[in-house]
Scaffold this motif. Sequence first.
Motif, short mmCIF file in Angstrom:
data_model
loop_
_atom_site.label_atom_id
_atom_site.label_comp_id
_atom_site.label_asym_id
_atom_site.label_seq_id
_atom_site.Cartn_x
_atom_site.Cartn_y
_atom_site.Cartn_z
N PHE A 2 0.81 -1.19 -0.12
CA PHE A 2 -0.01 0.19 -0.10
C PHE A 2 0.90 1.18 -0.15
N GLY A 29 -1.49 -3.33 -10.16
CA GLY A 29 -2.34 -2.79 -8.86
C GLY A 29 -3.56 -1.65 -9.43
N SER A 45 -3.40 6.92 -3.96
CA SER A 45 -3.10 5.83 -3.30
C SER A 45 -3.24 4.53 -4.14
N THR A 47 -2.53 0.49 -4.31
CA THR A 47 -2.65 -0.91 -3.72
C THR A 47 -2.10 -1.79 -4.84
N TYR A 49 -1.47 -5.71 -6.42
CA TYR A 49 -1.94 -7.07 -6.60
C TYR A 49 -1.06 -7.96 -7.31
N GLY A 69 -8.34 -4.17 -3.39
CA GLY A 69 -7.54 -2.88 -3.91
C GLY A 69 -8.36 -1.91 -3.94
N GLN A 72 -8.98 -0.76 -0.20
CA GLN A 72 -7.99 -0.27 0.39
C GLN A 72 -7.50 1.01 0.03
N SER A 73 -7.42 1.25 -1.12
CA SER A 73 -6.96 2.60 -1.85
C SER A 73 -8.02 3.74 -1.39
N GLN A 76 -7.47 4.43 2.25
CA GLN A 76 -6.14 5.29 2.44
C GLN A 76 -6.23 6.94 2.08
#
Length: 536
Positions: A2, A29, A45, A47, A49, A69, A72-73, A76
Amino acid sequence: MFKAILNANYRKKGNAISYLISYDLGTGGVKASLYDRHLQTIARSFTEYATYYPQPHYHEQRPEDWWQGVAQSTHQLLSISGIDATDITCVSLSGHSLVSVPIHRTEGALLEQVPIWSDKRAEAEAATFFNEVNEQQWYLRTGNGFPAACYPLFKLMWMQKHQPDIFARADVMLGSKDYINYRLTGAIYTDPSYASGLGAYDLKQGGVADELLEAAGIPAHLFPAIVPSHEQIGQVTAEAAAYTGLAEGTPVACGGVDNACMALGAVGSEQGRSYVSLGSSSWIPVNSAEPVLDVDTRPYVFAHIAEGMYTSAYSIFAGGSSLRWVRDQLCAELAGREDAYDRMNEMAASAPPGSNGVLFDPSLAGGTSQDNSIYIQGSYIGLQLATTRNDLIRAAMEGIALNLKLALDLLNEHTPIHSQLLFCGGGSRSALWRQIFADIFDMDIVKTNIDQDAASLGAAAIAARAVGWWQDYRGIADVHQVEHISHPEPISRDLYQRLLPVFQHVHEQTAALGEYMHRHTLEQKEYSSTYSQMEE
């Protein structure tokens, strides 16, 4: 992995300001980017993968990784910016191409892992299709210049044969960004740019050709309805809001394929504008009102985000991903370090132009249609006992540039290219690499503030149009600010001009070797199979 970055010039000014979020769903990602009304980047941001390679020619990713992803992004992004999710006016996606995720309307995705754009498992299905359909006419109609097996039409034929239960249960097949849109809104749509990479899209007529589907034996209902990229297809659901951190009811634009979003974000929709993308795959495209087509070298074409335009390109499948392979295999001590590529640049800079005689062919993901064989494989050649790791790193950077120079020369045969070339993608951050390209291309290489954010900016421009902030895409040029221009250095340029035909010869011979090795491997498999049957 991340990573989140806040624009140092940003200061939150209260709740009266509206924002956009774009997601660039790439091969390596997903990047979430926050923009203000002027399409200035507030924060981003990223992330990462994984891609999985279960066997030769199988390249797979997990749709759930994309979804995680995105979530999470987003968390963030909102956290570091301090922006409230209710201030997000619209979200939009750019997604990597040629993917088909089988969807059941109540069960969701039916496969944990799906083939991505570079997967070539469907070669036999493509060959069967072209027993009925003239391949050149198919190409001229669709503009699909990648090896045919890469396209979803043939991947679906493969699925129908090898995964019949999954195929029978599927209600629809969705591309990468359309799958995320489905998870966000529950709506099932695609846009012309993504649809143009299906393997059955008529570029001039603007829709899926029924006769191509019939020849493939694929029912039309598996393909989603096609709407403009800037159309609002739905709103973020309560379930998606709870998972991603977005506000329930946030409008979602249809978005576009990464190639077209990057073209839009890099050079807008102006006729004749071109750029170089240095992402996981690397390509050189041009905007045009007519698709650039050639049956011998097969540039690939996508419908542009801007209506009535096309983006046509030559590419190499493993550009940045080749350099990532060098990082992972030759620089293992740099694993996980954010400055890994900076350290590699320092090592490469200590080797001279020409890498002390070492050449690198970046065909680690196989060949594209302009290559003599799709079975070409990556290689180092010219290794000596005196060869250093620094030579190997620089040779990889030079090999990617030399391979793209061959692509540039092909594109130049069909359409004039401006003397200055804009660079986009993660590789544009390297001053050394930009200089290598300037010397090999014998052109000025331009870096702007957008660099690796072109696809994100393209998706953000789609969102801006979706909510009425923009009426067209002419404002793209105003967002770019030139930060550096790399000019060719005469001594290095002359060396690379002498080296280019050597690289081309090696590349052609490597393609021939790949073709030979593929045939020999097939013969070995057939022999092994026959021998096993005799033993039984």
